[in-house]
Design a protein around this motif. Sequence first.
Motif, PDB file in Angstrom:
ATOM      1  N   ASP A 189       0.832  -1.204   0.000  1.00 44.92           N
ATOM      2  CA  ASP A 189       0.000   0.000   0.000  1.00 44.92           C
ATOM      3  C   ASP A 189       0.869   1.257   0.000  1.00 44.92           C
ATOM      4  OD1 ASP A 189      -2.247   1.746   0.347  1.00 44.92           O
ATOM      5  OD2 ASP A 189      -1.848   1.752   2.486  1.00 44.92           O
ATOM      6  N   LEU A 190       1.897   1.273   0.833  1.00 43.11           N
ATOM      7  CA  LEU A 190       2.756   2.451   0.928  1.00 43.11           C
ATOM      8  C   LEU A 190       3.557   2.657  -0.358  1.00 43.11           C
ATOM      9  CD1 LEU A 190       4.061   2.195   4.606  1.00 43.11           C
ATOM     10  CD2 LEU A 190       2.201   3.617   3.717  1.00 43.11           C
ATOM     11  N   ALA A 197       0.105   8.850  -5.163  1.00 47.80           N
ATOM     12  CA  ALA A 197      -0.386   9.969  -4.354  1.00 47.80           C
ATOM     13  C   ALA A 197       0.688  11.003  -4.051  1.00 47.80           C
ATOM     14  CB  ALA A 197      -0.978   9.446  -3.049  1.00 47.80           C
ATOM     15  N   GLY A 198       1.939  10.632  -4.216  1.00 49.45           N
ATOM     16  CA  GLY A 198       3.009  11.578  -3.925  1.00 49.45           C
ATOM     17  C   GLY A 198       3.217  11.831  -2.451  1.00 49.45           C
ATOM     18  N   ILE A 269       5.150  12.126   5.003  1.00 50.44           N
ATOM     19  CA  ILE A 269       4.290  11.153   5.683  1.00 50.44           C
ATOM     20  C   ILE A 269       3.236  11.890   6.480  1.00 50.44           C
ATOM     21  CG2 ILE A 269       4.205   9.276   7.376  1.00 50.44           C
ATOM     22  CD1 ILE A 269       7.133   8.679   6.694  1.00 50.44           C
ATOM     23  N   GLU A 270       1.984  11.504   6.291  1.00 49.57           N
ATOM     24  CA  GLU A 270       0.888  12.036   7.096  1.00 49.57           C
ATOM     25  C   GLU A 270       0.371  10.922   7.993  1.00 49.57           C
ATOM     26  OE1 GLU A 270      -2.123  13.684   4.624  1.00 49.57           O
ATOM     27  OE2 GLU A 270      -0.786  15.151   3.666  1.00 49.57           O
ATOM     28  N   PHE A 316       1.356   1.413 -12.007  1.00 50.84           N
ATOM     29  CA  PHE A 316       0.342   2.375 -11.548  1.00 50.84           C
ATOM     30  C   PHE A 316       0.601   3.831 -11.943  1.00 50.84           C
ATOM     31  CE2 PHE A 316       0.177  -1.051  -8.273  1.00 50.84           C
ATOM     32  CZ  PHE A 316      -1.090  -1.520  -8.584  1.00 50.84           C
ATOM     33  N   SER A 317       1.828   4.175 -12.282  1.00 52.23           N
ATOM     34  CA  SER A 317       2.100   5.578 -12.513  1.00 52.23           C
ATOM     35  C   SER A 317       1.532   6.035 -13.867  1.00 52.23           C
ATOM     36  CB  SER A 317       3.597   5.845 -12.478  1.00 52.23           C
ATOM     37  OG  SER A 317       4.263   5.200 -13.528  1.00 52.23           O
TER      38      SER A 317
END
Length: 317
Positions: A189-190, A197-198, A269-270, A316-317
């Motif tokens: 996922d990360l 998502a950047g 990172i959020e 995915f990109s």
Amino acid sequence: MIKKVLITGGLGYIGGRISSFLSKSKLYQLSIGTRDVQQAKPDWLSNGQLVNIELLDQDKLEEACSEIHSVIHLAATNENESVTNPVQALNINSLGSLKLLHAAINAGVERFIYISTAHVYGSPLAGTLTESSLTRPQHPYAITHKTAEDFILAAHDKGKINSVVLRLSNGYGCPERANVNRWTLLVNDLCKQAVTAGKLVLNSSGIQARDFITLEDVSRAVEHVLNMPERDISDGLFNLGGENPLKIIDMAEKIVERSNEVLNLKLEIERPESGIGETSLNLDYCIDKLKLTGYTLKSNHTEEIDNTLMFCNKVFS
């Protein structure tokens, strides 16, 4: 002597890596079990075939086990499917495993290897966990795997079949093919977030510890067990982890570092703040018992993360 090996779930996330790893050796002739009879045979499967597997169809299981030396059993509903439909999980993961076990015994299969989960020890995983630690599974995925374990190890204890149960911790790494739907797993996922998502968004404070093992080392462990002398199998139960406990935030920071190095991505990172009284629990997922049989960890965690990032960037990109 070439060993004929049946791998159920052999095109799944973990199974695909194990299958492709074993396919590189001329010592094995692989039968890759799949429910999708229209599935195209992978290019790497030069020394094997695809076979139709339905875990609740005893006749198909008996046919699939015919003339097989060893079974590597991974087919199961995943953790998300198990919590959504625990009855189906019980049918597939527990009853289906029992049916496959009976088919293997009836066919004279010499070795039965079952990939279980560390989560049979309960949640959260914490402290020192050995094969003698108390099991207290809470999630349907873990409960149904523990039930399957009990049937498999009971057959081993009774001398009906030579069996090994591997309790796997957090296996991670690049999937064998793009349409493997396991992008909810933490590292996957990360890595996907990094290219789509950047930034990396955590659902928790990230202070929880997990034991991480590369899928390369998982594959090596399965081959090790496949060829392990019977005297080393003992009671048949082994933990399989990477001796690499990390906090989730530490793994996230590692992925940020490698994203910058490999893909030239600058990520932040959020994550939510730690809750009042929230603490990080130590984890020692002990694999000493498996290491005593001669198994060693060899894989490079940085390389596995890099390969996963590059795979995500391509897909995915």
